[in-house]
Design a protein around this motif. Sequence first.
Motif, PDB file in Angstrom:
ATOM      1  N   GLY A  39      14.258   3.421  -2.764  1.00 56.43           N
ATOM      2  CA  GLY A  39      15.324   3.086  -3.702  1.00 56.43           C
ATOM      3  C   GLY A  39      16.415   4.141  -3.779  1.00 56.43           C
ATOM      4  O   GLY A  39      16.259   5.256  -3.299  1.00 56.43           O
ATOM      5  N   PHE A  44      10.624   5.355  -7.990  1.00 54.05           N
ATOM      6  CA  PHE A  44      10.194   3.958  -7.963  1.00 54.05           C
ATOM      7  C   PHE A  44       8.781   3.881  -8.518  1.00 54.05           C
ATOM      8  O   PHE A  44       7.848   4.450  -7.947  1.00 54.05           O
ATOM      9  CB  PHE A  44      10.247   3.380  -6.548  1.00 54.05           C
ATOM     10  N   GLN A  87      13.547  -4.705   0.150  1.00 49.29           N
ATOM     11  CA  GLN A  87      14.524  -3.679  -0.182  1.00 49.29           C
ATOM     12  C   GLN A  87      14.730  -2.859   1.091  1.00 49.29           C
ATOM     13  O   GLN A  87      13.928  -2.010   1.418  1.00 49.29           O
ATOM     14  CB  GLN A  87      14.009  -2.805  -1.331  1.00 49.29           C
ATOM     15  N   GLU A 137      16.304  -1.024 -13.878  1.00 46.28           N
ATOM     16  CA  GLU A 137      15.602  -2.062 -13.121  1.00 46.28           C
ATOM     17  C   GLU A 137      15.298  -1.657 -11.688  1.00 46.28           C
ATOM     18  O   GLU A 137      14.271  -2.038 -11.135  1.00 46.28           O
ATOM     19  CB  GLU A 137      16.396  -3.372 -13.129  1.00 46.28           C
ATOM     20  N   ASN A 138      16.189  -0.875 -11.059  1.00 53.58           N
ATOM     21  CA  ASN A 138      15.970  -0.501  -9.663  1.00 53.58           C
ATOM     22  C   ASN A 138      14.946   0.627  -9.504  1.00 53.58           C
ATOM     23  O   ASN A 138      14.639   1.028  -8.380  1.00 53.58           O
ATOM     24  CB  ASN A 138      17.281  -0.145  -8.969  1.00 53.58           C
ATOM     25  N   GLU A 139      14.399   1.146 -10.622  1.00 58.01           N
ATOM     26  CA  GLU A 139      13.400   2.213 -10.553  1.00 58.01           C
ATOM     27  C   GLU A 139      11.990   1.731 -10.875  1.00 58.01           C
ATOM     28  O   GLU A 139      11.057   2.520 -10.890  1.00 58.01           O
ATOM     29  CB  GLU A 139      13.782   3.366 -11.490  1.00 58.01           C
ATOM     30  N   ARG A 142      10.054  -5.072  -9.232  1.00 56.82           N
ATOM     31  CA  ARG A 142      10.801  -6.235  -9.719  1.00 56.82           C
ATOM     32  C   ARG A 142       9.967  -7.180 -10.577  1.00 56.82           C
ATOM     33  O   ARG A 142      10.507  -7.949 -11.368  1.00 56.82           O
ATOM     34  CB  ARG A 142      11.461  -7.000  -8.584  1.00 56.82           C
TER      35      ARG A 142
END
Length: 162
Positions: A39, A44, A87, A137-139, A142
């Motif tokens: 990420g 993450f 990703q 949200e990106n850490e 999902r």
Amino acid sequence: MDIAREEVKRLYGNRLRLRVCGLCLIDGKLLMVRHRGIGPTDTFWCPPGGGPQYGETAYEALIREFHEETGLDIEVGELQFVNEFMQTPLHAMELFFDVRIVGGQLRQGFDPEMDAESQIITEVRLMTFDEIKSYPENEVHRLFRLCRSMEDVFHLKGYLKQ
């Protein structure tokens, strides 16, 4: 690009992988592992897990991976859901199972495929749902975008659509 990110790309990038992951709830908190090298922010958080080796069942792989990453011994329960992690450069089909602790001591583990200076596991800890949702949200994985409570996590079923 840092050494961890390069190592993640070398070992896991630009190919489809299978991963098995364990959902372990203890006193209302979910066991989570923090990784670097994944990420944009190099943080993450996701439930423990990893890839099966050739000839290893999904259950055997999850037991091994869980012990490597957390120091805990588990019993694998039911398959809960499947997530397709995409990703760039990573693409994995992830099987999420309920797990129960049967032994061991909680500790920060390691990835045996990586040498000491390129380890990507930076922390292992129990987190409340609010703690998980406090990260961008990106850490976090999902799956948490699809949930409003810890209970929701354990009600996810089937294939999680993108």
